[in-house]
Design a protein around this motif. Structure first.
Motif, mmCIF file in Angstrom:
data_model
loop_
_atom_site.group_PDB
_atom_site.id
_atom_site.type_symbol
_atom_site.label_atom_id
_atom_site.label_comp_id
_atom_site.label_asym_id
_atom_site.label_seq_id
_atom_site.Cartn_x
_atom_site.Cartn_y
_atom_site.Cartn_z
ATOM 1 N N PHE A 89 0.805 -1.212 0.000
ATOM 2 C CA PHE A 89 0.000 0.000 0.000
ATOM 3 C C PHE A 89 0.843 1.269 0.000
ATOM 4 C CE2 PHE A 89 -3.405 -2.782 1.992
ATOM 5 C CZ PHE A 89 -4.074 -2.915 0.787
ATOM 6 N N ILE A 90 2.168 1.141 0.168
ATOM 7 C CA ILE A 90 3.046 2.305 0.045
ATOM 8 C C ILE A 90 3.104 2.737 -1.417
ATOM 9 C CG2 ILE A 90 5.405 3.139 0.358
ATOM 10 C CD1 ILE A 90 5.724 1.108 2.590
ATOM 11 N N ASP A 91 2.959 1.755 -2.314
ATOM 12 C CA ASP A 91 3.006 1.996 -3.742
ATOM 13 C C ASP A 91 1.669 2.591 -4.195
ATOM 14 O OD1 ASP A 91 2.848 1.576 -6.603
ATOM 15 O OD2 ASP A 91 4.519 0.179 -6.402
ATOM 16 N N THR A 92 1.726 3.548 -5.112
ATOM 17 C CA THR A 92 0.502 4.176 -5.615
ATOM 18 C C THR A 92 -0.446 3.153 -6.211
ATOM 19 O OG1 THR A 92 1.714 6.193 -6.116
ATOM 20 C CG2 THR A 92 -0.408 5.913 -7.201
ATOM 21 N N ARG A 93 0.112 2.169 -6.924
ATOM 22 C CA ARG A 93 -0.744 1.160 -7.530
ATOM 23 C C ARG A 93 -1.438 0.334 -6.471
ATOM 24 N NH1 ARG A 93 4.037 -1.097 -11.191
ATOM 25 N NH2 ARG A 93 4.920 -0.949 -9.108
ATOM 26 N N GLY A 94 -0.774 0.117 -5.338
ATOM 27 C CA GLY A 94 -1.390 -0.627 -4.250
ATOM 28 C C GLY A 94 -2.595 0.094 -3.681
ATOM 29 N N THR A 95 -2.532 1.418 -3.641
ATOM 30 C CA THR A 95 -3.644 2.177 -3.068
ATOM 31 C C THR A 95 -4.874 2.117 -3.945
ATOM 32 O OG1 THR A 95 -2.906 4.233 -4.126
ATOM 33 C CG2 THR A 95 -2.061 3.774 -1.924
ATOM 34 N N LEU A 96 -4.743 1.624 -5.168
ATOM 35 C CA LEU A 96 -5.906 1.500 -6.037
ATOM 36 C C LEU A 96 -6.927 0.520 -5.471
ATOM 37 C CD1 LEU A 96 -4.290 1.611 -9.591
ATOM 38 C CD2 LEU A 96 -5.658 3.362 -8.482
ATOM 39 N N PHE A 97 -6.497 -0.359 -4.561
ATOM 40 C CA PHE A 97 -7.475 -1.219 -3.908
ATOM 41 C C PHE A 97 -8.513 -0.372 -3.177
ATOM 42 C CE2 PHE A 97 -8.935 -3.042 0.100
ATOM 43 C CZ PHE A 97 -9.689 -4.100 -0.386
ATOM 44 N N PHE A 98 -8.081 0.738 -2.615
ATOM 45 C CA PHE A 98 -9.010 1.573 -1.874
ATOM 46 C C PHE A 98 -9.973 2.314 -2.798
ATOM 47 C CE2 PHE A 98 -5.383 1.063 1.015
ATOM 48 C CZ PHE A 98 -6.044 0.485 2.088
ATOM 49 N N GLU A 99 -9.657 2.351 -4.094
ATOM 50 C CA GLU A 99 -10.636 2.853 -5.054
ATOM 51 C C GLU A 99 -11.797 1.867 -5.167
ATOM 52 O OE1 GLU A 99 -10.751 5.822 -6.693
ATOM 53 O OE2 GLU A 99 -9.054 6.330 -5.397
ATOM 54 N N ILE A 100 -11.495 0.579 -5.013
ATOM 55 C CA ILE A 100 -12.558 -0.431 -5.027
ATOM 56 C C ILE A 100 -13.481 -0.223 -3.830
ATOM 57 C CG2 ILE A 100 -13.079 -2.896 -4.880
ATOM 58 C CD1 ILE A 100 -10.459 -3.458 -6.295
ATOM 59 N N THR A 101 -12.888 -0.044 -2.652
ATOM 60 C CA THR A 101 -13.724 0.144 -1.461
ATOM 61 C C THR A 101 -14.515 1.453 -1.540
ATOM 62 O OG1 THR A 101 -11.852 1.120 -0.256
ATOM 63 C CG2 THR A 101 -12.208 -1.243 -0.007
ATOM 64 N N ARG A 102 -13.904 2.477 -2.151
ATOM 65 C CA ARG A 102 -14.633 3.740 -2.329
ATOM 66 C C ARG A 102 -15.878 3.511 -3.180
ATOM 67 N NH1 ARG A 102 -15.060 7.343 -6.369
ATOM 68 N NH2 ARG A 102 -13.412 6.366 -7.611
ATOM 69 N N LEU A 103 -15.712 2.750 -4.256
ATOM 70 C CA LEU A 103 -16.845 2.488 -5.135
ATOM 71 C C LEU A 103 -17.840 1.522 -4.502
ATOM 72 C CD1 LEU A 103 -15.026 2.348 -8.590
ATOM 73 C CD2 LEU A 103 -16.505 4.153 -7.696
ATOM 74 N N LEU A 104 -17.337 0.606 -3.669
ATOM 75 C CA LEU A 104 -18.243 -0.276 -2.935
ATOM 76 C C LEU A 104 -19.191 0.531 -2.051
ATOM 77 C CD1 LEU A 104 -16.242 -3.402 -1.669
ATOM 78 C CD2 LEU A 104 -18.339 -3.408 -3.020
ATOM 79 N N ASP A 105 -18.710 1.628 -1.556
ATOM 80 C CA ASP A 105 -19.547 2.464 -0.701
ATOM 81 C C ASP A 105 -20.632 3.197 -1.490
ATOM 82 O OD1 ASP A 105 -18.127 1.733 1.550
ATOM 83 O OD2 ASP A 105 -16.727 3.412 1.409
ATOM 84 N N LEU A 129 -2.965 -8.368 3.585
ATOM 85 C CA LEU A 129 -4.199 -9.124 3.377
ATOM 86 C C LEU A 129 -5.176 -8.889 4.526
ATOM 87 C CD1 LEU A 129 -5.661 -11.091 1.510
ATOM 88 C CD2 LEU A 129 -4.661 -12.972 2.817
ATOM 89 N N ALA A 130 -4.652 -8.761 5.738
ATOM 90 C CA ALA A 130 -5.510 -8.487 6.898
ATOM 91 C C ALA A 130 -6.202 -7.135 6.754
ATOM 92 C CB ALA A 130 -4.687 -8.531 8.178
ATOM 93 N N THR A 131 -5.481 -6.157 6.196
ATOM 94 C CA THR A 131 -6.081 -4.844 5.965
ATOM 95 C C THR A 131 -7.211 -4.939 4.955
ATOM 96 O OG1 THR A 131 -4.010 -3.709 6.469
ATOM 97 C CG2 THR A 131 -5.632 -2.492 5.165
ATOM 98 N N ILE A 132 -6.960 -5.677 3.870
ATOM 99 C CA ILE A 132 -7.989 -5.868 2.848
ATOM 100 C C ILE A 132 -9.205 -6.569 3.445
ATOM 101 C CG2 ILE A 132 -8.533 -7.115 0.713
ATOM 102 C CD1 ILE A 132 -5.649 -6.592 -0.179
ATOM 103 N N LYS A 133 -8.947 -7.606 4.229
ATOM 104 C CA LYS A 133 -10.036 -8.351 4.870
ATOM 105 C C LYS A 133 -10.866 -7.439 5.765
ATOM 106 C CE LYS A 133 -10.884 -12.326 7.896
ATOM 107 N NZ LYS A 133 -10.251 -13.463 8.632
ATOM 108 N N ASP A 134 -10.195 -6.608 6.547
ATOM 109 C CA ASP A 134 -10.894 -5.707 7.462
ATOM 110 C C ASP A 134 -11.758 -4.710 6.685
ATOM 111 O OD1 ASP A 134 -11.244 -4.476 10.217
ATOM 112 O OD2 ASP A 134 -10.358 -2.784 9.152
ATOM 113 N N GLU A 135 -11.197 -4.160 5.603
ATOM 114 C CA GLU A 135 -11.953 -3.195 4.800
ATOM 115 C C GLU A 135 -13.195 -3.829 4.191
ATOM 116 O OE1 GLU A 135 -11.518 0.076 4.302
ATOM 117 O OE2 GLU A 135 -9.850 0.101 5.728
ATOM 118 N N ILE A 136 -13.081 -5.082 3.797
ATOM 119 C CA ILE A 136 -14.210 -5.780 3.185
ATOM 120 C C ILE A 136 -15.256 -6.170 4.227
ATOM 121 C CG2 ILE A 136 -14.875 -7.928 2.031
ATOM 122 C CD1 ILE A 136 -13.642 -5.867 0.159
ATOM 123 N N GLN A 137 -14.792 -6.724 5.344
ATOM 124 C CA GLN A 137 -15.731 -7.210 6.355
ATOM 125 C C GLN A 137 -16.518 -6.088 7.022
ATOM 126 O OE1 GLN A 137 -13.308 -9.740 8.926
ATOM 127 N NE2 GLN A 137 -14.098 -11.563 7.888
#
Length: 444
Positions: A89-105, A129-137
């Protein structure tokens, strides 16, 4: 016919979409893609040609998602890959996962399917992976992570990827079983890892080879003659051979082939010992990048003319001299082919960086795998339109997904989702679908 809608984010050339549509069709369910997004222009071109749909570009410019039941995403993997810097998630491309959660909202579908490299599973000691799991759950979804190998789903490729799935307000039990598969492409035994894709037979590279591909895929006469010299004209010995200058084992090196100039027996022996010893912790902690002095080299290669041998290897550009220290100059990118697949085994993992340099000895020809063969390794049907530029096609296929695996995952997710929301599936059609993938006769 029941109809489901889906969104296809980070769609690439459409591998996840294709597999999802196949899964829905097999279950006698109509599917509709209501939004797709891909930023790469070349991938957009292939996507449009195959699905007659124009993708949106940068996901960061999408305000909200339309109504849909399933969210698909093969979000960028470079940040978690063993081949990358693994910055997460330090990498800009890694933070794109949070674009998914933004759109999920903006709209919560009933279920999701995400695909990524296996490195995501253990990245940062599991914290990513734990961070991703937490964001999803915390958004109300179940969370399941499966490590699946394409070789266990009817494809002759040793490819492990992580598949993340979940259903809104439900806690289903999936039939999928994580399994990393074989350690290498030569020790594969098929396993039953899904209800939908049990082993019917051992699929091998030979099953995806074209009989008479264009001559442009043939290796150069110089390269072929060098291989013939090494193997005394028995080119069947190429099966499973890799060509790389930083490893020993079942490998051929540039100095063996004489690609930069013929080497003497002493020069070849020195180079072989060099690549073996420079990985020894005795000379430092760096695994692949150690530079050794002549004195250090003399500790494992005693020869009265060591200086002359080293100078000769520097002149031929097998070694490079940097501040009185030596390092190998050539890497696997110096070869026309970096790995020869064995037609009777499964292939190594197809990756974007060198999918264009997988080789095979087949029908008395030493050649590279064709883009169509690379597509078959990934499970794409022959009517799938590839990019007209071969190099771009190879790159896209190495970045894509294995269709068979995503299809198996999607079938389970669709069924579990519809069951969990009290919807009904035509059970007779489901039985036919299961029988089809099990290879049973359904005519009776």
């Amino acid at each position: 016919m029941y109809k489901i809608r889906f969104v296809d984010l980070f769609s690439g050339i459409g591998g996840i979409r294709l597999a999802f549509e196949q899964a829905a069709h097999c279950l006698n369910i109509e599917s509709e893609c209501v939004l797709s997004s891909e930023i790469n222009r070349d991938a957009q071109l292939v996507y449009q040609k195959n699905f007659a749909q124009t993708t949106l570009g940068d996901i960061r410019l999408i305000d909200k998602l339309p109504e849909h039941e399933f969210l698909l995403a093969g979000f960028p993997c470079q940040s978690f890959s063993h081949a990358g810097k693994k910055e997460g998630f330090i990498d800009t491309r890694g933070t794109l996962f949070f674009e998914i959660t933004r759109l999920l909202d903006t709209y919560k579908p009933q279920a999701f399917i995400f695909e990524n490299v296996r490195g995501l599973y253990s990245h940062d000691q599991g914290r990513t992976l734990a961070t991703i799991k937490d964001e999803i759950q915390k958004r109300g979804y179940s969370f399941h992570a499966f490590l699946l190998n394409s070789a266990n789903f009817g494809l002759p490729q040793n490819r492990v990827r992580i598949y993340l799935v979940g259903i809104l307000d439900a806690s289903p039990t999936f039939e999928l079983i994580s399994d990393l598969g074989p350690k290498d492409s030569h020790s594969y035994n098929p396993q039953q890892l899904s209800l939908f894709y049990p082993p019917k037979k051992s699929v091998t590279v030979a099953d995806i080879l074209e009989n008479n591909p264009d001559e442009k895929y043939d290796c150069s006469p110089t390269f072929v003659n060098a291989l013939k010299r090494i193997f005394n004209n028995d080119l069947n010995r190429l099966h499973g051979i890799r060509l790389i200058d930083y490893r020993g084992g079942n490998s051929i090196h540039s100095w063996d082939l004489g690609l930069r100039g013929e080497c003497s027996v002493e020069e070849i022996e020195l180079m072989n010992r060099f690549i073996l010893k420079r990985r020894n912790k005795k000379f430092g902690e760096a695994q692949d990048g150690k530079l050794l002095t002549q004195e250090q080299i003399a500790s494992f290669f005693k020869h009265p003319n060591l200086g002359e041998i080293l100078n000769s290897l520097v002149t031929k550009k097998y070694l490079k001299l940097i501040n009185d220290k030596y390092k190998p100059l050539s890497g696997n990118f110096s070869f026309e082919v970096y790995k020869f697949v064995d037609p009777n085994k499964i292939s190594v993992t197809l990756v974007a960086s060198d999918a264009n340099r997988l080789g095979v000895y087949h029908n008395q020809r030493v050649r590279r795998l064709t883009p169509r063969e690379a597509a078959r390794l990934q499970g794409f049907p022959d009517n799938f339109i590839l990019h007209p530029n071969d190099d771009k096609a190879y790159h896209q296929l190495g970045n894509s997904v294995s269709i068979n695996v995503v299809k198996a995952v999607a079938q389970e997710v669709i069924i579990k989702t519809l069951y969990s929301t009290q919807e009904r599936i035509d059970k007779s059609q489901l039985k036919l679908c299961q029988a089809y993938v099990l290879g049973k006769d359904t005519s009776s």
